[in-house]
Scaffold this active site. Structure first.
Site, PDB file in Angstrom:
ATOM      1  CG  ASP A  13      -5.680  -6.821  -7.412  1.00 21.16           C
ATOM      2  OD1 ASP A  13      -6.055  -6.354  -6.329  1.00 21.16           O
ATOM      3  OD2 ASP A  13      -5.916  -6.286  -8.500  1.00 21.16           O
ATOM      4  CE  LYS A  16      -1.645  -6.154  -1.591  1.00 18.41           C
ATOM      5  NZ  LYS A  16      -1.892  -6.459  -3.012  1.00 18.41           N
ATOM      6  N   GLY A  40      -8.345  -3.665  -2.522  1.00 13.23           N
ATOM      7  CA  GLY A  40      -9.433  -4.594  -2.282  1.00 13.23           C
ATOM      8  C   GLY A  40      -8.798  -5.909  -1.892  1.00 13.23           C
ATOM      9  CG  HIS A  41      -6.298  -6.228   0.788  1.00  9.85           C
ATOM     10  ND1 HIS A  41      -5.435  -5.753   1.737  1.00  9.85           N
ATOM     11  CD2 HIS A  41      -5.891  -5.686  -0.393  1.00  9.85           C
ATOM     12  CE1 HIS A  41      -4.543  -4.957   1.161  1.00  9.85           C
ATOM     13  NE2 HIS A  41      -4.812  -4.892  -0.127  1.00  9.85           N
TER      14      HIS A  41
HETATM   15  P1  GDP Z   1      -4.946  -8.614  -2.589  1.00 10.02           P
HETATM   16  O1  GDP Z   1      -5.410  -7.279  -3.039  1.00 10.02           O
HETATM   17  O2  GDP Z   1      -3.476  -8.799  -2.749  1.00 10.02           O
HETATM   18  O3  GDP Z   1      -5.404  -8.962  -1.198  1.00 10.02           O
HETATM   19  O4  GDP Z   1      -5.628  -9.662  -3.578  1.00 10.02           O
HETATM   20  P2  GDP Z   1      -7.166  -9.655  -4.095  1.00 10.02           P
HETATM   21  O5  GDP Z   1      -8.031 -10.094  -2.980  1.00 10.02           O
HETATM   22  O6  GDP Z   1      -7.497  -8.368  -4.745  1.00 10.02           O
HETATM   23  O7  GDP Z   1      -7.081 -10.710  -5.261  1.00 10.02           O
HETATM   24  C1  GDP Z   1      -6.673 -12.009  -5.046  1.00 10.02           C
HETATM   25  C2  GDP Z   1      -7.802 -12.967  -5.445  1.00 10.02           C
HETATM   26  O8  GDP Z   1      -7.284 -14.275  -5.520  1.00 10.02           O
HETATM   27  C3  GDP Z   1      -8.931 -13.021  -4.434  1.00 10.02           C
HETATM   28  O9  GDP Z   1     -10.129 -13.246  -5.131  1.00 10.02           O
HETATM   29  C4  GDP Z   1      -8.568 -14.229  -3.579  1.00 10.02           C
HETATM   30  O10 GDP Z   1      -9.709 -14.841  -2.982  1.00 10.02           O
HETATM   31  C5  GDP Z   1      -7.954 -15.129  -4.597  1.00 10.02           C
HETATM   32  N1  GDP Z   1      -6.901 -16.036  -4.099  1.00 10.02           N
HETATM   33  C6  GDP Z   1      -5.937 -15.818  -3.175  1.00 10.02           C
HETATM   34  N2  GDP Z   1      -5.104 -16.878  -3.101  1.00 10.02           N
HETATM   35  C7  GDP Z   1      -5.552 -17.780  -4.000  1.00 10.02           C
HETATM   36  C8  GDP Z   1      -5.081 -19.064  -4.435  1.00 10.02           C
HETATM   37  O11 GDP Z   1      -4.074 -19.593  -3.968  1.00 10.02           O
HETATM   38  N3  GDP Z   1      -5.808 -19.695  -5.429  1.00 10.02           N
HETATM   39  C9  GDP Z   1      -6.926 -19.124  -5.976  1.00 10.02           C
HETATM   40  N4  GDP Z   1      -7.578 -19.802  -6.938  1.00 10.02           N
HETATM   41  N5  GDP Z   1      -7.393 -17.917  -5.593  1.00 10.02           N
HETATM   42  C10 GDP Z   1      -6.706 -17.251  -4.641  1.00 10.02           C
HETATM   43  P1  IMO Z   2      -4.589  -4.064  -3.827  1.00  8.77           P
HETATM   44  O1  IMO Z   2      -4.166  -3.588  -2.450  1.00  8.77           O
HETATM   45  C1  IMO Z   2      -4.337  -3.516  -8.139  1.00  8.77           C
HETATM   46  C2  IMO Z   2      -3.823   0.598  -9.548  1.00  8.77           C
HETATM   47  C3  IMO Z   2      -4.951   1.206 -10.341  1.00  8.77           C
HETATM   48  C4  IMO Z   2      -4.173   2.135 -11.263  1.00  8.77           C
HETATM   49  C5  IMO Z   2      -3.058   2.629 -10.355  1.00  8.77           C
HETATM   50  C6  IMO Z   2      -3.326   3.989  -9.731  1.00  8.77           C
HETATM   51  O2  IMO Z   2      -5.935  -4.669  -3.853  1.00  8.77           O
HETATM   52  O3  IMO Z   2      -3.524  -4.910  -4.426  1.00  8.77           O
HETATM   53  P2  IMO Z   2      -4.926   4.771  -7.749  1.00  8.77           P
HETATM   54  O4  IMO Z   2      -6.419   4.702  -7.598  1.00  8.77           O
HETATM   55  O5  IMO Z   2      -4.175   4.076  -6.679  1.00  8.77           O
HETATM   56  O6  IMO Z   2      -4.437   6.180  -7.964  1.00  8.77           O
HETATM   57  O7  IMO Z   2      -4.613   3.989  -9.144  1.00  8.77           O
HETATM   58  O8  IMO Z   2      -2.915   1.664  -9.334  1.00  8.77           O
HETATM   59  N1  IMO Z   2      -4.206   0.058  -8.229  1.00  8.77           N
HETATM   60  C7  IMO Z   2      -4.313  -1.242  -7.947  1.00  8.77           C
HETATM   61  N2  IMO Z   2      -4.189  -2.329  -8.744  1.00  8.77           N
HETATM   62  N3  IMO Z   2      -4.572  -3.679  -6.815  1.00  8.77           N
HETATM   63  C8  IMO Z   2      -4.670  -2.603  -5.998  1.00  8.77           C
HETATM   64  O9  IMO Z   2      -4.744  -2.713  -4.670  1.00  8.77           O
HETATM   65  C9  IMO Z   2      -4.581  -1.319  -6.565  1.00  8.77           C
HETATM   66  N4  IMO Z   2      -4.653  -0.067  -6.071  1.00  8.77           N
HETATM   67  C10 IMO Z   2      -4.409   0.766  -7.093  1.00  8.77           C
HETATM   68  O10 IMO Z   2      -5.666   0.224 -11.057  1.00  8.77           O
HETATM   69  O11 IMO Z   2      -3.574   1.384 -12.294  1.00  8.77           O
HETATM   70 MG    MG Z   3      -6.744  -6.434  -4.396  1.00  9.73          MG
END
Ligand code: GDP
Ligand code: IMO
Ligand code: MG
Length: 436
Positions: A13, A16, A40-41
């Site tokens: 999270d 990416k 979840g991206h």
């Molecule tokens: P990922 O799984 O690595 O793609 O990240 P997620 O989407 O799960 O979580 C990142 C969260 O941070 C999302 O809600 C993005 O919209 C938000 N985000 C990304 N870059 C920034 C930033 O520079 N500032 C803020 N405030 N939010 C950001």
């Molecule tokens: P993105 O791509 C954050 C965590 C789960 C749990 C562990 C194992 O959005 O960064 P799993 O279901 O993969 O067997 O769970 O990994 N986990 C994540 N945490 N971001 C994710 O994906 C994750 N995908 C799995 O919360 O701790």
């Molecule tokens: Mg994510």
């Protein structure tokens, strides 16, 4: 030729999706190489929010080759739903290709994920319960069912029977679940096969063709280095390798096809699920960081655990991934925190000091962060578009991080939207080219 890998450098999270979407603008192909719909991206552009689980984060760029590589585990229901939703929102999805060799998440994988967590009770990993672990386990046990099997009814049924047989006792609580009926399951999956057939391909060949003709290919990782099954905080990890080395295996390219590796890290740290987290905060400070950062899981909605930047772990991630550039996201969230803390070593039981990531799980479980305090800033930085717009303490913080980790920062996120970014002009060749 230009192969760029984007990986998470923390516990997932990190942002990416946003970084991949930005690089995708200049890329010719975007390839997911591991993980599944545990990911979840999030992409925010023009005021609209997109939450992608299986789809590569290049899908919002029409016409670009988007690949779900062989290293990904695919829940075909989630994929077909995601395709429907994208099309419903006007996104062209014709350029998606799915590796025929990618493994399928089956209904029993999700049941086994639930059952496994229930059995662990208080010791649970906190998985996303999407069937990821059991699916990769079947892959390794050579009992997996692959995307190509959706196209052959006889083989599909045979493989389901073979895969179910050794699981009978674990699946006993679900014995009456209609999703386990062989006929119903194979019919459901054959239907997905019909829908997905136009997208199924030898994606390794497609990607290699692009690289051979000098195209820019972005390899998009899911999760993060600290959730890596080999190098992360095992057993509190995911069941695949989110590190850059896995891009080759999960996309079907060679190590020489990779030119740059970008590590995405938040300006602080979050973690979802159980497991060690040496810089974790609790109390009002944690609440404040969680609320300001909107730190709730994209996939499960769970509140994310939050903490200060862990530079010991980030330096470890830089080494594991051969990072050439860092992307630091969510710097805007730190506005108002004074001082800002950054963990530069761990203190273990009996006062032992670690300035590197300890290999022993017991040590890590008892490790607490030791911090350097840096001056905070109170200004809203979400409108800053160049480093010189940033308050001096924010610049100092970035410099401290880059120096400590030994990797240049190519871009800094100052808000969720794709234009809320600062290109520093530093980093690998691509970073410098894109910043120009
Ligand atoms: P990922 O799984 O690595 O793609 O990240 P997620 O989407 O799960 O979580 C990142 C969260 O941070 C999302 O809600 C993005 O919209 C938000 N985000 C990304 N870059 C920034 C930033 O520079 N500032 C803020 N405030 N939010 C950001
Ligand atoms: P993105 O791509 C954050 C965590 C789960 C749990 C562990 C194992 O959005 O960064 P799993 O279901 O993969 O067997 O769970 O990994 N986990 C994540 N945490 N971001 C994710 O994906 C994750 N995908 C799995 O919360 O701790
Ligand atoms: Mg994510």
């Amino acid at each position: 030729m230009s192969g760029i890998v984007v990986v998470g450098a923390q516990w997932g999270d990190e942002g990416k999706g946003k970084v991949t979407d930005m690089l995708a603008e200049r890329a010719d192909a975007i390839v997911r190489f591991q993980g599944g719909n545990n990911a979840g991206h999030t992409i925010v552009r023009d005021g609209e929010t997109w939450k992608l689980h299986l789809m590569p984060s290049g899908i919002l760029h029409p016409g670009k080759l988007c690949v779900i590589g062989n290293g990904v585990v695919v829940d075909p229901k989630v994929l077909t739903d995601e395709l429907d939703e994208l099309r419903h929102r006007g996104v062209e999805t014709k350029s998606l290709r799915i590796s025929a060799n990618a493994h399928l998440i089956m209904p029993y994988h999700m049941m086994l994920d639930h059952a496994g967590e229930a059995k662990l009770g208080k010791l649970e990993i906190g998985t996303t319960r999407r069937g990821i672990g059991p699916c990769y386990a079947d892959k390794a046990a050579r009992l997996g069912i692959r995307v190509q099997d959706l196209l052959d009814e006889k083989i599909l049924k045979k493989k389901i029977v073979a895969a179910l047989d050794p699981k009978r006792s674990s699946l006993r609580p679900y014995a009456r679940d209609p999703r386990l009926d062989l006929q119903a399951m194979s019919e459901e999956y054959l239907t997905y096969g019909h829908v997905l057939e136009p997208y199924i391909a030898d994606t390794s060949r497609l990607v290699l063709q692009r690289l051979d003709r000098g195209d820019m290919v972005v390899f998009e990782g899911a999760q993060g280095a600290m959730l890596d099954i080999d190098h992360g905080t095992y057993p509190f990890v995911t069941s695949s390798n989110p590190v850059a080395g896995a891009a080759c295996i999960g996309a079907g390219v060679g190590p020489k096809d990779i030119d740059e590796v970008w590590g995405v890290a938040k300006a602080y740290v979050t973690r979802v699920g159980a497991g060690p987290f040496p810089t974790e905060l609790d109390g009002p400070l944690a609440e404040e960081m969680r609320e300001r950062g909107g730190e709730y899981g994209t996939t499960t909605g769970r509140p994310r655990r939050v903490g200060w930047m862990d530079l010991v772990a980030l330096r470890y991630a830089a080494r594991l991934n051969s990072l050439t550039s860092l992307a630091i996201t969510k710097l805007d969230v730190l506005a108002g925190f004074d001082p800002i803390r950054a963990c530069v070593r761990y203190r273990g039981a009996e006062g032992a000091e670690f300035d590197y990531f300890p290999y022993h799980q017991t040590v890590l479980h008892h490790a607490a962060g030791e911090y350097v305090e840096l001056a905070g800033f109170s200004e809203d930085i979400s409108a800053c578009r160049s480093e010189s717009d940033l308050p001096a303490p924010a610049r100092d913080y970035l410099e401290f991080v880059a120096d400590f980790v030994g990797v240049p920062i190519a871009l800094v996120g100052v808000g969720p939207s794709r234009d809320q970014v600062i290109w520093t002009g530093d980093g690998g060749d691509t970073a410098i080219r894109l910043a120009a």
